[in-house]
Design an enzyme around this catalytic site. Structure first.
Site, mmCIF file in Angstrom:
data_model
loop_
_atom_site.group_PDB
_atom_site.id
_atom_site.type_symbol
_atom_site.label_atom_id
_atom_site.label_comp_id
_atom_site.label_asym_id
_atom_site.label_seq_id
_atom_site.Cartn_x
_atom_site.Cartn_y
_atom_site.Cartn_z
ATOM 1 N N GLY A 147 -8.758 72.372 9.530
ATOM 2 C CA GLY A 147 -7.263 72.338 9.607
ATOM 3 C C GLY A 147 -6.676 71.068 9.294
ATOM 4 O O GLY A 147 -7.027 70.369 8.573
ATOM 5 N N GLY A 188 10.215 70.858 13.838
ATOM 6 C CA GLY A 188 11.271 70.148 14.341
ATOM 7 C C GLY A 188 12.623 71.492 14.843
ATOM 8 O O GLY A 188 13.067 71.061 15.907
ATOM 9 N N VAL A 240 14.764 57.272 9.561
ATOM 10 C CA VAL A 240 14.622 56.427 10.744
ATOM 11 C C VAL A 240 13.790 55.114 10.265
ATOM 12 O O VAL A 240 12.740 55.277 9.550
ATOM 13 C CB VAL A 240 13.735 57.000 11.857
ATOM 14 C CG1 VAL A 240 13.426 56.337 12.999
ATOM 15 C CG2 VAL A 240 14.437 58.162 12.420
ATOM 16 N N GLY A 275 5.735 66.448 9.092
ATOM 17 C CA GLY A 275 4.604 67.117 8.320
ATOM 18 C C GLY A 275 3.140 66.801 8.882
ATOM 19 O O GLY A 275 2.942 66.356 10.258
ATOM 20 N N MET A 322 0.560 74.982 4.595
ATOM 21 C CA MET A 322 -0.162 74.816 5.847
ATOM 22 C C MET A 322 0.207 75.957 6.868
ATOM 23 O O MET A 322 1.202 75.814 7.705
ATOM 24 C CB MET A 322 -0.065 73.455 6.339
ATOM 25 C CG MET A 322 -0.660 72.405 5.553
ATOM 26 S SD MET A 322 -0.517 70.900 6.366
ATOM 27 C CE MET A 322 -1.856 70.052 5.539
ATOM 28 N N HIS A 325 -1.515 82.329 8.340
ATOM 29 C CA HIS A 325 -1.803 83.450 7.560
ATOM 30 C C HIS A 325 -2.338 83.203 6.403
ATOM 31 O O HIS A 325 -3.085 84.000 5.902
ATOM 32 C CB HIS A 325 -0.732 84.468 7.669
ATOM 33 C CG HIS A 325 0.590 83.627 7.298
ATOM 34 N ND1 HIS A 325 1.455 83.109 8.049
ATOM 35 C CD2 HIS A 325 1.164 83.716 6.136
ATOM 36 C CE1 HIS A 325 2.424 82.660 7.630
ATOM 37 N NE2 HIS A 325 2.501 82.949 6.549
ATOM 38 N N HIS A 448 17.474 103.847 10.140
ATOM 39 C CA HIS A 448 18.806 103.266 10.832
ATOM 40 C C HIS A 448 18.933 103.624 12.081
ATOM 41 O O HIS A 448 18.414 104.734 12.642
ATOM 42 C CB HIS A 448 19.901 104.238 9.996
ATOM 43 C CG HIS A 448 21.243 103.997 10.617
ATOM 44 N ND1 HIS A 448 22.013 102.612 10.368
ATOM 45 C CD2 HIS A 448 22.277 104.539 11.458
ATOM 46 C CE1 HIS A 448 23.193 102.642 10.820
ATOM 47 N NE2 HIS A 448 23.222 104.024 11.490
HETATM 48 P P1 NAI Z 1 7.577 70.192 7.529
HETATM 49 O O1 NAI Z 1 6.949 69.791 6.316
HETATM 50 O O2 NAI Z 1 7.786 71.797 7.540
HETATM 51 O O3 NAI Z 1 8.992 69.532 7.610
HETATM 52 C C1 NAI Z 1 8.909 68.113 7.889
HETATM 53 C C2 NAI Z 1 10.350 67.481 7.467
HETATM 54 O O4 NAI Z 1 10.269 66.132 7.786
HETATM 55 C C3 NAI Z 1 10.900 67.632 6.271
HETATM 56 O O5 NAI Z 1 12.128 68.269 6.219
HETATM 57 C C4 NAI Z 1 10.986 66.244 5.619
HETATM 58 O O6 NAI Z 1 11.544 65.932 4.754
HETATM 59 C C5 NAI Z 1 11.297 65.499 7.090
HETATM 60 N N1 NAI Z 1 10.798 64.116 6.810
HETATM 61 C C6 NAI Z 1 9.497 63.700 6.455
HETATM 62 N N2 NAI Z 1 9.628 62.146 6.724
HETATM 63 C C7 NAI Z 1 10.645 61.977 7.303
HETATM 64 C C8 NAI Z 1 11.192 60.688 7.962
HETATM 65 N N3 NAI Z 1 10.578 59.609 7.900
HETATM 66 N N4 NAI Z 1 12.293 60.666 8.585
HETATM 67 C C9 NAI Z 1 13.041 62.047 8.632
HETATM 68 N N5 NAI Z 1 12.574 63.101 8.036
HETATM 69 C C10 NAI Z 1 11.218 62.909 7.498
HETATM 70 O O7 NAI Z 1 6.627 69.624 8.577
HETATM 71 P P2 NAI Z 1 6.558 70.169 10.166
HETATM 72 O O8 NAI Z 1 7.687 70.644 10.650
HETATM 73 O O9 NAI Z 1 5.958 68.731 10.770
HETATM 74 O O10 NAI Z 1 5.260 71.129 10.371
HETATM 75 C C11 NAI Z 1 3.905 70.682 9.845
HETATM 76 C C12 NAI Z 1 3.402 71.684 9.045
HETATM 77 O O11 NAI Z 1 2.904 73.035 9.781
HETATM 78 C C13 NAI Z 1 3.943 72.431 7.805
HETATM 79 O O12 NAI Z 1 3.165 72.569 6.686
HETATM 80 C C14 NAI Z 1 4.544 73.653 8.508
HETATM 81 O O13 NAI Z 1 4.545 74.630 7.339
HETATM 82 C C15 NAI Z 1 3.502 74.235 9.211
HETATM 83 N N6 NAI Z 1 4.159 74.921 10.527
HETATM 84 C C16 NAI Z 1 4.673 76.277 10.200
HETATM 85 C C17 NAI Z 1 5.332 76.761 11.050
HETATM 86 C C18 NAI Z 1 5.741 77.930 10.981
HETATM 87 O O14 NAI Z 1 5.111 78.913 10.078
HETATM 88 N N7 NAI Z 1 6.766 78.619 11.802
HETATM 89 C C19 NAI Z 1 5.459 76.318 12.627
HETATM 90 C C20 NAI Z 1 5.004 74.901 12.583
HETATM 91 C C21 NAI Z 1 4.484 74.330 11.802
#
Ligand code: NAI
Length: 470
Positions: A147, A188, A240, A275, A322, A325, A448
């Site tokens: 993972g 987020g 940031v 990420g 990531m 499923h 419906h």
């Molecule tokens: P993510 O890749 O979905 O989003 C990270 C966001 O942070 C992006 O929009 C990026 O532009 C932004 N970012 C990167 N560096 C930054 C910085 N220094 N300052 C501000 N913004 C910045 O990553 P996330 O939300 O952490 O999720 C991680 C992984 O887990 C992803 O691959 C996601 O698909 C998966 N995941 C999936 C879920 C779901 O299917 N519902 C739920 C939680 C996670």
């Protein structure tokens, strides 16, 4: 322990959705499988600290907002109080039940579980370091399914108290007054929504010019407008740059805004959700010669084979989205391939979902990706506000987009912002899986009244014949 008990057909490292599902499928196919997991419970990140606990928290807070913010026009009112410890207990009970269920499935299929950290030791051997010491296991195939973990920002290391990863953001003991979320992706937006609904002031700082950047800009725009109305504050094109200690144990983040201006944010808690990175260290990969790519993911061919014979990898550890499923499908496909069958994953038909309210869900290409792939497209749109079920259930926010190839009508992608989008997307996934057209989707009978009718209407709109919008 006897020779037979340390010798298996397959050893799977990591018991998340990729690993445990691969083990289950292997056992179904008659293989003797060992499953090595360092956590005391099975289910990996997804069940223990990811998908499942976050969904429990999202649901609890949806119950809250339904009663508190929308109750009055249903004639439902009164004082609504949040007992955070009870809310967390509910989440913990859900997790305990589910990880216990996975353990039952694994035991029921005769899979041997080893609790400890596994590492490759060469020649089909795996060394497991657990509380009871070291154990050497052997198998003809070793499957890596370890993972991913949250990525840190270099100047903002996780401390578990103030600077949080999602692991801690699902388990706070008090509702923060001010929370800053860095990154407007899946984690987020989901966890930011949870704490905002519970009463925190939430500022979401995003590096890119839009939120939910994995979806089309039109979807990002619709979603942002809705989440803003709910109370989330977005700071896009904002980077940031540093952190320092503020008053009352707070942290002060400095940032650079869209025009290069200096910004600062004060927070009790900072969630860093920028990420995730593969867990490819500590597994003995370099020692035995398993090659990694530039992102430290294990390199595989189209059949999950690594650069070392007999060693395979699936899930977040290898390239691709990531998603739990995706890992599961890879686990099944690999198990079937190793058993001599024709396991296969259709990566084009993997849905992507963010479980906010409304949810965001998509499958196939977005408009931009379809054009980049050389398609001329026709897009049908249908507003959720025009759907009867949506009106009856306080779920009128959102849109459905259906993208089809302009000359062949082949369905190329569906994107949805809507309550229950995670369920609505399933019919689109099926049509994409079978190579269907927008016309096929438009002619499919949808019950419906359901929100799913909006998907059918958007498919009709591809040909300019939506019935319930002008
Ligand atoms: P993510 O890749 O979905 O989003 C990270 C966001 O942070 C992006 O929009 C990026 O532009 C932004 N970012 C990167 N560096 C930054 C910085 N220094 N300052 C501000 N913004 C910045 O990553 P996330 O939300 O952490 O999720 C991680 C992984 O887990 C992803 O691959 C996601 O698909 C998966 N995941 C999936 C879920 C779901 O299917 N519902 C739920 C939680 C996670």
């Amino acid at each position: 322990m006897t020779q037979a008990e340390t010798s298996f057909d397959w050893i799977v490292l990591g018991a998340g959705p990729g690993g445990y599902v691969c083990a289950l499928r292997g056992a179904q196919l008659g293989k003797r499988v060992a499953l090595v997991e360092k956590r005391p419970t099975l289910g990996g990140t997804c069940l223990n600290v990811g998908c499942i606990p976050s969904k429990a928290l999202l649901h609890s807070t949806e119950v809250l907002t339904a009663a508190r913010d929308h109750g009055s026009h249903h004639g439902i009112g009164g004082t609504i109080e949040v007992q955070l410890d009870q809310l967390m207990q509910h989440k913990d009970e859900v997790v305990a039940k589910l990880v216990g269920g996975v353990r039952q499935l694994v035991d029921g299929r005769g899979i041997t579980v080893f609790t400890g950290e596994g590492a490759l030791a060469g020649d089909g051997e795996v060394l497991v370091r657990g509380e009871e010491g070291e154990l050497r296991l052997r198998a003809e195939a070793v499957i890596l399914a370890t993972g991913s973990r949250s990525v840190e920002l270099p100047f903002l290391p996780f401390d578990g108290e103030t600077i949080l990863s999602s692991d801690e953001a699902i388990a706070l003991e008090a509702i923060p007054e001010k929370m800053v979320v860095i990154g407007a992706g899946a984690i987020g937006l989901e966890m930011g929504s949870v704490w905002q609904r519970l009463g925190a002031e939430v500022d979401v700082v995003e590096f890119l010019p839009r939120i939910a950047a994995g979806f089309d800009p039109e979807i990002s725009k619709v979603a942002e407008r809705i989440f803003k109305k709910q109370g989330l504050r977005f700071h896009k094109s904002t980077k940031v740059t540093g952190a320092s200690h503020g008053k009352k144990g707070r942290v002060v983040l400095t940032a650079e805004g869209p025009k290069g201006e200096d910004l600062s944010f004060e927070a009790d808690k900072v969630l860093v959700s920028v990420g995730r990175a593969p867990v490819s260290d500590g597994l003995g990969l370099e020692e035995v010669g398993v090659e990694l790519d530039e992102k430290k993911r294990v390199k595989t061919d189209g059949h999950f084979r690594t650069s070392v014979a007999g060693v395979y990898a699936i899930g977040d550890l290898i390239a691709g989205p990531m998603l739990a499923h995706k890992a599961e499908e890879e686990g099944v496909a690999l198990a079937e391939q190793l058993a001599g069958q024709a396991g296969h994953v259709n990566y084009f038909a993997i849905p992507n979902v963010i479980y906010t309210d409304p949810e965001i869900a998509a499958v196939g290409y977005g408009a931009e990706a379809a054009k980049e792939a050389g398609h001329e497209i026709r897009t049908g749109r249908f507003p959720i506000a025009a759907n009867g079920r949506a009106l009856a259930t306080d779920a009128t926010e959102g849109i459905v987009l259906v993208h089809a190839d302009a000359s062949t009508d082949r369905l190329l992608g569906v994107e949805i912002v809507s309550r229950n989008a995670s369920e609505m997307i399933a019919s689109a996934v099926a049509h994409i899986e079978y190579g269907g057209s927008a016309e096929d989707l438009a002619r499919t009978v949808h019950a419906h009244p359901t929100l799913s009718e909006a998907v059918k209407e958007a498919a009709l709109a591809v040909d300019g014949r939506a019935l319930h919008s002008l």
